[in-house]
Design an enzyme around this catalytic site. Structure first.
Site, PDB file in Angstrom:
ATOM      1  CG  HIS B  57     -20.150 -29.847   5.451  1.00 20.45           C
ATOM      2  ND1 HIS B  57     -19.101 -30.689   5.193  1.00 20.45           N
ATOM      3  CD2 HIS B  57     -20.486 -29.284   4.262  1.00 20.45           C
ATOM      4  CE1 HIS B  57     -18.807 -30.623   3.894  1.00 20.45           C
ATOM      5  NE2 HIS B  57     -19.641 -29.787   3.310  1.00 20.45           N
ATOM      6  CG  HIS B 215     -16.796 -31.094   0.127  1.00 21.61           C
ATOM      7  ND1 HIS B 215     -16.154 -29.895   0.243  1.00 21.61           N
ATOM      8  CD2 HIS B 215     -18.109 -30.868   0.357  1.00 21.61           C
ATOM      9  CE1 HIS B 215     -17.058 -28.954   0.527  1.00 21.61           C
ATOM     10  NE2 HIS B 215     -18.237 -29.517   0.602  1.00 21.61           N
TER      11      HIS B 215
END
Lengths: 329, 329
Positions: B57, B215
């Site tokens: 991320h 995700h």
């Protein structure tokens, strides 16, 4: 083509309006002709720094308008040169009596249009041409392309202009930075040009392209996909052959992503390039890692080296306050 | 899978080493167990702020370590929770006598492991749970996911901690910011997980997914691809239903890219979202546009709103000096 877009013809203007709103403390958008300028110019008279070029490389150049860097940037349509009237209007808006310096990436259209703007302006002008892409030979008929090293020229000249350097001094400094800046890139994929609705070029799943330009121009070689270490070695060896650096040389190492390469990968590339140059005895004094000179959504990256001296380090470190590069203020 | 990588098992560590070198003025990497900490802690005693979560991320969370934000971040492997020993070691490294506040995105593994670390620590601790993703209903059995709003909690708490706020005060402030922060995302494509060698999920060329997680978790709806204006409307209407804002409400508007969406598109999304909320009478006081909470190379974006008051605006504006977010110092 699945992109966030309303219409190809309105994409740039809608996007620039959002950009100007998001950074309204720093910049102002002029719509017709199209340019982005510093909201607040320096209080003292200084040389106005202006750059520009086709859109699709964001944050370059609009993201570098602000204190300590550019006074204005002129975006053309995607991968298309801006027009002389944009440059002329931008120059007239930000010129404060000390002349205008244009920072131009070496593409025929950009060069020609900035030249025309310079001729039309009734104030002293100079131009620094950036041609850092070593994938083409020095003797290439149209010269080498200006790529990721451009922002380094813009940053260092921006600092010097802020300190009050004159036009001739900036021209000479800019040429020196440009001469000491070299870049080579690698593409894993092409990029999606909205007006085409598809990729500029295709690479097979097992191939990568060394020396690609930031518009997807063909590079030196299409080679087999390889490990990150191998790819970094290929790029760094090409740079080494070009500059033949001496041990102890101080450098700025810039790893630039082309758009869709993750930061995780870019920092990995930086680690490997840092290791390569350290082993050669070079002294990585400064660094910059991220997606700064993009080619829309291309996957890939470039490695840029600038040979530094104490003056360039001081100017690199000087305060900068723009949408995309900010430190020291 | 064409990515810059040597080996799946070494990617994270090689990348973190590069990250730590590129930002050696700000951060330090501890290799075993793995965490990134501020190089120089505040001179006065302050509550230590620690976050963490699976890698993939970036720049979240390691890019937010520094003055005015996090004291340490614990990266797990890609999309995998970090372990309690990482959090414990990070806490022991940066705790200065005023206790530890954990900022945790609401995923079962993260929550459990931060809880275990808190139990093992022999200093006062508090945890702020971020669950800003409104794509799941509030009553969902494992709650809502923490996504792009997390950095807003980290920024505001970082400023308050720097000012000397105590642990209880920070916990209460953090809960308030988290409660007033809502996000919803949209994916145009899946993302390539290196360990899988391919995408997490596939979307047909004419479909997009509303409410997707960072995700690639499935969202609310797979719908037809549409214009940017239509997509922004869908996202903003979902937010509006959730928060039912009153006219004149001051907001922070954050448009976050998932990795491979161009800045040009993100600023376009910002422009359209700004227009949507302005028409509803909301006052966009602050903004942030860019790839800050990514899902590897996913194409897509999220829109986050934080309802602001004068205190939150002041804390948002306070100096921050981290690799990925920097202003005022």
């Amino acid at each position: 083509m699945k992109k966030f877009i309303n219409h190809v013809d309105t994409l740039l203007d809608e996007s620039l309006r959002g950009f100007a709103k998001a950074h309204s403390d720093l910049v102002e958008l002029n719509s017709e002709p199209r340019f982005v300028r510093r909201r607040q110019l320096s209080q003292s008279t200084k040389v106005a720094l202006i750059s520009g070029g086709g859109a699709g490389h964001e944050p370059l150049h609009t993201g570098f308008v602000g204190k300590g860097m550019l006074d204005a940037a002129c975006p053309g349509q995607i991968f298309t040169s801006p027009t002389p009237d944009q440059m002329l209007a931008a120059a007239q808006a930000v010129e404060s009596g000390a002349g205008v310096l244009f920072i131009v990436k070496n593409y025929a259209g950009d060069v020609m249009n900035f030249e025309m703007a310079a001729e039309m302006l009734d104030c002293p002008t100079e131009t620094v041409l950036v041609q850092d892409d070593i994938s083409l030979p020095k003797e290439h008929e149209i010269g080498r392309r200006g790529v990721a090293g451009t922002l380094i020229v813009e940053k260092i000249l921006g600092a010097a202009a802020e300190e009050g350097a004159g036009l001739a001094q900036l021209k000479s400094l800019g040429d020196r930075v440009a001469d000491n800046t070299v870049t080579i890139g690698v593409a894993l994929t092409g990029c999606t040009v909205p007006a085409l609705g598809g990729p500029t070029f295709d690479l097979p799943p097992d191939k990568i392209e060394i020396g690609v330009g930031i518009h997807g121009e063909h590079g030196r070689d299409v080679v087999d996909f390889a490990s990150a270490t191998e790819i970094v070695k290929t790029l760094c060896v090409a740079i080494e052959k070009e500059i033949n650096p001496t041990r102890g040389q101080k450098i700025l190492l810039h790893v630039n992503g082309f758009g869709s390469t993750t930061l995780m990968e870019l920092y990995l590339i930086f680690e490997l390039a840092h290791e390569f140059w350290s082993k050669k005895g070079l002294d990585v004094q400064r660094s910059l890692v991220g997606n700064y000179t993009t080619a829309l959504d291309m996957a890939g990256c470039s490695i840029t080296l600038t040979l530094l001296d104490d003056e360039l380090i001081r100017l690199w470190d000087a305060p900068v306050h723009t949408p995309a590069l900010r430190w020291g203020c």
